[in-house]
Design an enzyme around this catalytic site. Structure first.
Site, PDB file in Angstrom:
ATOM      1  N   TRP A 153       0.903  -1.358  -0.150  1.00 51.00           N
ATOM      2  CA  TRP A 153       0.212   0.060   0.156  1.00 51.00           C
ATOM      3  C   TRP A 153       0.975   1.218   0.109  1.00 51.00           C
ATOM      4  CZ3 TRP A 153       2.186   2.273   4.098  1.00 51.00           C
ATOM      5  CH2 TRP A 153       2.808   1.224   5.168  1.00 51.00           C
ATOM      6  N   ASN A 154       2.263   1.214   0.249  1.00 53.69           N
ATOM      7  CA  ASN A 154       2.958   2.444   0.517  1.00 53.69           C
ATOM      8  C   ASN A 154       2.978   3.227  -0.965  1.00 53.69           C
ATOM      9  OD1 ASN A 154       4.752   0.491  -0.356  1.00 53.69           O
ATOM     10  ND2 ASN A 154       6.251   1.491   0.463  1.00 53.69           N
ATOM     11  N   LYS A 177      -2.341  -9.384  -6.561  1.00 56.25           N
ATOM     12  CA  LYS A 177      -3.058  -9.330  -5.361  1.00 56.25           C
ATOM     13  C   LYS A 177      -2.865  -7.702  -5.013  1.00 56.25           C
ATOM     14  CE  LYS A 177      -2.472  -9.346  -1.527  1.00 56.25           C
ATOM     15  NZ  LYS A 177      -2.650  -7.959  -0.672  1.00 56.25           N
ATOM     16  N   PRO A 179      -3.102  -3.784  -2.969  1.00 59.46           N
ATOM     17  CA  PRO A 179      -3.272  -3.622  -1.660  1.00 59.46           C
ATOM     18  C   PRO A 179      -4.612  -3.365  -0.975  1.00 59.46           C
ATOM     19  CG  PRO A 179      -2.083  -1.913  -3.018  1.00 59.46           C
ATOM     20  CD  PRO A 179      -2.575  -2.993  -3.890  1.00 59.46           C
ATOM     21  N   GLU A 180      -5.110  -4.238  -0.101  1.00 59.54           N
ATOM     22  CA  GLU A 180      -6.486  -3.998   0.342  1.00 59.54           C
ATOM     23  C   GLU A 180      -6.838  -2.379   0.792  1.00 59.54           C
ATOM     24  OE1 GLU A 180      -4.672  -6.613   0.996  1.00 59.54           O
ATOM     25  OE2 GLU A 180      -5.706  -7.723  -0.286  1.00 59.54           O
ATOM     26  N   GLY A 230       7.076  -6.255   0.125  1.00 58.42           N
ATOM     27  CA  GLY A 230       6.513  -6.102   1.414  1.00 58.42           C
ATOM     28  C   GLY A 230       7.630  -6.422   2.467  1.00 58.42           C
ATOM     29  N   SER A 231       7.359  -6.937   3.448  1.00 56.09           N
ATOM     30  CA  SER A 231       8.090  -6.999   4.840  1.00 56.09           C
ATOM     31  C   SER A 231       9.156  -8.173   4.571  1.00 56.09           C
ATOM     32  CB  SER A 231       7.435  -6.916   5.995  1.00 56.09           C
ATOM     33  OG  SER A 231       6.678  -7.814   6.347  1.00 56.09           O
ATOM     34  N   GLU A 252      11.331  -8.030  -3.316  1.00 61.73           N
ATOM     35  CA  GLU A 252      11.582  -6.588  -2.846  1.00 61.73           C
ATOM     36  C   GLU A 252      11.308  -6.501  -1.532  1.00 61.73           C
ATOM     37  OE1 GLU A 252      13.481  -4.676  -4.300  1.00 61.73           O
ATOM     38  OE2 GLU A 252      13.122  -5.453  -6.476  1.00 61.73           O
ATOM     39  N   LEU A 253      12.109  -6.601  -0.334  1.00 57.31           N
ATOM     40  CA  LEU A 253      11.753  -6.514   0.873  1.00 57.31           C
ATOM     41  C   LEU A 253      12.196  -5.339   1.978  1.00 57.31           C
ATOM     42  CD1 LEU A 253      12.524 -10.403   1.423  1.00 57.31           C
ATOM     43  CD2 LEU A 253      10.250  -9.184   0.444  1.00 57.31           C
ATOM     44  N   CYS A 286      10.617   1.648   1.607  1.00 55.68           N
ATOM     45  CA  CYS A 286      11.587   0.642   1.903  1.00 55.68           C
ATOM     46  C   CYS A 286      12.919   1.345   1.659  1.00 55.68           C
ATOM     47  CB  CYS A 286      11.350  -0.302   1.076  1.00 55.68           C
ATOM     48  SG  CYS A 286      11.266  -0.304  -0.599  1.00 55.68           S
ATOM     49  N   GLU A 383      13.170  -2.235  10.818  1.00 58.21           N
ATOM     50  CA  GLU A 383      12.679  -1.283   9.996  1.00 58.21           C
ATOM     51  C   GLU A 383      11.688  -0.367  10.545  1.00 58.21           C
ATOM     52  OE1 GLU A 383      10.797  -2.818   6.229  1.00 58.21           O
ATOM     53  OE2 GLU A 383      11.597  -0.966   4.937  1.00 58.21           O
TER      54      GLU A 383
HETATM   55  P1  NAD Z   1       2.499  -6.683   6.432  1.00 59.07           P
HETATM   56  O1  NAD Z   1       3.851  -7.306   6.675  1.00 59.07           O
HETATM   57  O2  NAD Z   1       1.176  -7.601   7.144  1.00 59.07           O
HETATM   58  O3  NAD Z   1       2.257  -6.660   5.062  1.00 59.07           O
HETATM   59  C1  NAD Z   1       3.080  -5.733   4.079  1.00 59.07           C
HETATM   60  C2  NAD Z   1       2.617  -6.272   2.780  1.00 59.07           C
HETATM   61  O4  NAD Z   1       2.283  -7.712   2.705  1.00 59.07           O
HETATM   62  C3  NAD Z   1       0.936  -5.950   2.575  1.00 59.07           C
HETATM   63  O5  NAD Z   1       0.792  -5.277   1.358  1.00 59.07           O
HETATM   64  C4  NAD Z   1       0.162  -7.075   2.779  1.00 59.07           C
HETATM   65  O6  NAD Z   1      -1.032  -6.977   2.150  1.00 59.07           O
HETATM   66  C5  NAD Z   1       1.223  -8.184   2.207  1.00 59.07           C
HETATM   67  N1  NAD Z   1       0.977  -9.459   2.758  1.00 59.07           N
HETATM   68  C6  NAD Z   1       1.265  -9.699   4.195  1.00 59.07           C
HETATM   69  N2  NAD Z   1       0.913 -11.137   4.542  1.00 59.07           N
HETATM   70  C7  NAD Z   1       0.996 -11.565   3.205  1.00 59.07           C
HETATM   71  C8  NAD Z   1       0.857 -13.023   2.725  1.00 59.07           C
HETATM   72  N3  NAD Z   1       0.770 -14.017   3.569  1.00 59.07           N
HETATM   73  N4  NAD Z   1       0.828 -13.184   1.484  1.00 59.07           N
HETATM   74  C9  NAD Z   1       0.719 -12.128   0.708  1.00 59.07           C
HETATM   75  N5  NAD Z   1       0.797 -10.819   0.764  1.00 59.07           N
HETATM   76  C10 NAD Z   1       0.947 -10.737   2.142  1.00 59.07           C
HETATM   77  O7  NAD Z   1       2.714  -5.408   7.179  1.00 59.07           O
HETATM   78  P2  NAD Z   1       1.988  -3.854   7.271  1.00 59.07           P
HETATM   79  O8  NAD Z   1       1.359  -3.629   8.438  1.00 59.07           O
HETATM   80  O9  NAD Z   1       0.883  -4.018   6.001  1.00 59.07           O
HETATM   81  O10 NAD Z   1       3.219  -3.087   6.933  1.00 59.07           O
HETATM   82  C11 NAD Z   1       4.219  -3.193   7.848  1.00 59.07           C
HETATM   83  C12 NAD Z   1       5.530  -3.619   7.307  1.00 59.07           C
HETATM   84  O11 NAD Z   1       5.521  -4.123   6.054  1.00 59.07           O
HETATM   85  C13 NAD Z   1       6.447  -2.323   7.508  1.00 59.07           C
HETATM   86  O12 NAD Z   1       7.091  -2.222   8.609  1.00 59.07           O
HETATM   87  C14 NAD Z   1       7.405  -2.600   6.342  1.00 59.07           C
HETATM   88  O13 NAD Z   1       8.405  -3.331   7.008  1.00 59.07           O
HETATM   89  C15 NAD Z   1       6.757  -3.554   5.533  1.00 59.07           C
HETATM   90  N6  NAD Z   1       6.315  -3.003   4.136  1.00 59.07           N
HETATM   91  C16 NAD Z   1       7.451  -2.985   3.351  1.00 59.07           C
HETATM   92  C17 NAD Z   1       7.018  -2.464   2.094  1.00 59.07           C
HETATM   93  C18 NAD Z   1       8.114  -2.238   1.043  1.00 59.07           C
HETATM   94  O14 NAD Z   1       8.208  -1.440   0.198  1.00 59.07           O
HETATM   95  N7  NAD Z   1       9.104  -3.043   1.008  1.00 59.07           N
HETATM   96  C19 NAD Z   1       5.808  -1.813   1.793  1.00 59.07           C
HETATM   97  C20 NAD Z   1       4.947  -2.126   2.670  1.00 59.07           C
HETATM   98  C21 NAD Z   1       5.092  -2.719   3.836  1.00 59.07           C
END
Ligand code: NAD
Length: 480
Positions: A153-154, A177, A179-180, A230-231, A252-253, A286, A383
């Site tokens: 979502w960012n 899939k 961002p919700e 994502g994370s 891309e983490l 990120c 992070e």
């Molecule tokens: P989160 O880890 O729950 O989600 C991060 C993203 O991953 C979301 O878009 C979510 O929909 C997706 N996701 C989560 N679990 C998944 C799964 N099992 N299968 C597929 N997709 C999944 O956390 P959050 O609260 O949304 O964001 C917090 C952390 O996520 C941040 O602290 C940051 O570290 C990380 N993040 C990183 C980026 C990036 O650009 N690298 C972007 C968004 C969030």
């Protein structure tokens, strides 16, 4: 305020539709905490339709010439760009970032489509000279197949477009899939591709419970490539699952970027560029600078300048004029950021400005600058993903390189120095997928973007981004 924020449906097999179960999720404006719309929620029966559609469309799209694919993609870019003002507003309302940032991201997405439209026309193979006469050795690049893309979502657009523009240019089809939290701007991107003439089923957009969708799509035999932003924690889970089924992966983490300011640096420039990039998108980036390491000799000057810069930022609803930093994107981030600050303070950190939630409506957090932050504080290892700037000092190069490389992350790093030798030493010595020296030069579609160590593997952007969606086939032939 945009009165007509749209509800978002699924896009499957060329049709906008509700999920078969008719379930929905609510969308919240992070600046007001109001529910602004609904989002259709996919289950396995919807995913099955999307999988078959993407597979059928792949058999068509992979045979469309690179030249024709490029024309369709360029048309998608034109359509998308012509709606940039509307789309940027949608993004600000659902994600929170200031309108000028949303507009830059929207126009950047159109550029990315165009860049990959061109790059796809140059996905050359090669001919390898053979050891025997009459033997011809060819290397072909072929599209990998149906892609499952998981995006956060960012940067609602940037994170999707880098994946699907490269995938389509290579001849792949996709299930995204999205961002919700921020679905409407993503839906506009998919709409532009559809209106430009992508084959029915070539691009599918779903939302739902992230783990339910990834656990179904990744092992599915139709899916040949997995790409996730994502994370690190989630990335490791998805990469393990993909490994079990031998799927190609781009990850891309997370990151924890050191920003090194040397004694000979231009401090005003360093403050200006680093503070702008620290507070961009409220720090939810990120590659945001997250560990500021400043040489003793310029420490006080840098800290003073940075605090002034943080205090000068207008924080508010991203639709208002002059706002430079919006709210955090959802309530989970607010809790997380408050946790980082209280932990750092308990361990001795000094808050020079900010440090708390702003107001009690909307997920606003003050731009925050801290010093005296213990290495044991969570913010120095996890992070932060928010508007927090911990500033520490260093006295020599070995010490600062050791600190830069201390964590398992290795996504981005920044350095400011007026010495070519120091710049070279830092560029070579920092364990990071990307290093930007004396400016902020990361994230353009022309250049590779990706991390090492726990920050993932694979690159998006540049020719590497296209390569990620292609397989290499070798054909050796006699008797042409
Ligand atoms: P989160 O880890 O729950 O989600 C991060 C993203 O991953 C979301 O878009 C979510 O929909 C997706 N996701 C989560 N679990 C998944 C799964 N099992 N299968 C597929 N997709 C999944 O956390 P959050 O609260 O949304 O964001 C917090 C952390 O996520 C941040 O602290 C940051 O570290 C990380 N993040 C990183 C980026 C990036 O650009 N690298 C972007 C968004 C969030």
């Amino acid at each position: 305020m945009l009165q007509d924020y749209p509800n978002t449906q699924l896009f499957i097999n060329g049709e906008w539709q509700n999920s078969k179960s008719n379930e929905t999720l609510e969308i919240i404006n992070p600046a007001t905490e109001e529910v602004i719309g609904k989002l259709s929620h996919a289950r396995k029966e919807d995913l099955d339709v999307a999988l078959n559609a993407a597979e059928n469309a792949f058999n068509e799209w992979k045979n469309v010439s690179a030249y024709e694919r490029s024309k369709i993609m360029r048309k998608a870019a034109d359509i998308f760009r012509s709606r940039a003002d509307y789309i940027a507003k949608l993004m600000t309302i659902e994600q929170g970032k200031p309108l000028f940032e949303a507009k830059i991201e929207t126009l950047g997405a159109a550029d990315s489509i165009e860049w990959y439209a061109e790059e796809g026309r140059r996905a050359y193979g090669r001919i390898i000279p053979a050891r025997a006469s009459g033997v011809y050795q060819f290397v072909f690049k072929e599209p990998v197949g149906v892609v499952a893309a998981f995006t956060p979502w960012n940067f609602p657009l940037n994170q999707v477009v880098k994946k699907i523009a490269a995938a389509f240019a290579a001849g792949c089809t996709a299930i995204v899939k999205g961002p919700e939290e921020t679905p409407a701007s993503v839906a506009e991107l998919i709409k532009a591709f559809d209106e430009a003439g992508m084959p029915k089923g070539s691009i599918n957009l779903v939302f739902g419970i992230p783990s339910e969708i990834s656990e179904y799509l990744i092992p599915h035999p139709i899916v040949k490539k997995v790409t996730f932003t994502g994370s690190t924690a989630v990335g490791k889970q998805l990469a393990s699952l993909a490994g079990k089924y031998m799927k190609r992966v781009t990850m891309e983490l997370g990151g924890h970027s050191p920003a090194i300011v040397c004694g000979d640096a231009d401090i005003d420039t360093a403050v200006k560029i680093l503070s702008a990039n620290k507070f961009r998108n409220a720090g939810q980036v990120c590659i945001s600078p997250t560990r500021f390491l400043v040489h003793d000799s310029v420490y006080d000057k840098f800290v003073d300048g940075f605090v002034k810069s943080a205090e000068s930022l207008k924080v508010g609803n991203g639709l208002e004029d002059g706002v430079k930093m919006g709210p955090l994107a959802h309530d989970r981030r607010l809790t997380a950021i408050e946790g980082f600050v209280s932990d750092a303070v308990e361990k001795g950190a000094k808050i020079l400005t900010g440090g708390k939630r702003k107001g009690n409506k909307g997920y606003f957090f003050e731009p925050t600058v801290m010093t005296n932050v213990s290495k044991d504080a969570r913010i120095m290892s996890e992070e932060p993903f928010g508007p927090l700037a911990p500033i520490s000092s260093f006295s020599n190069m070995d010490e600062v390189i050791e600190e830069a490389n201390r964590l398992d992350y290795g996504l981005a790093a920044y350095a400011y120095t007026n010495s070519a030798k120091t710049a070279q030493d830092l560029g070579a010595g920092i364990e990071s997928g990307m290093v930007s020296i004396n400016h902020h030069g990361l994230g353009l579609v022309d250049t590779p973007f990706g991390g090492v160590k726990d920050s993932g593997y694979g690159s998006e952007g540049g020719p590497e981004g296209l390569e990620a969606y292609m397989t290499t086939k070798f054909v050796s032939q006699v008797g042409l």
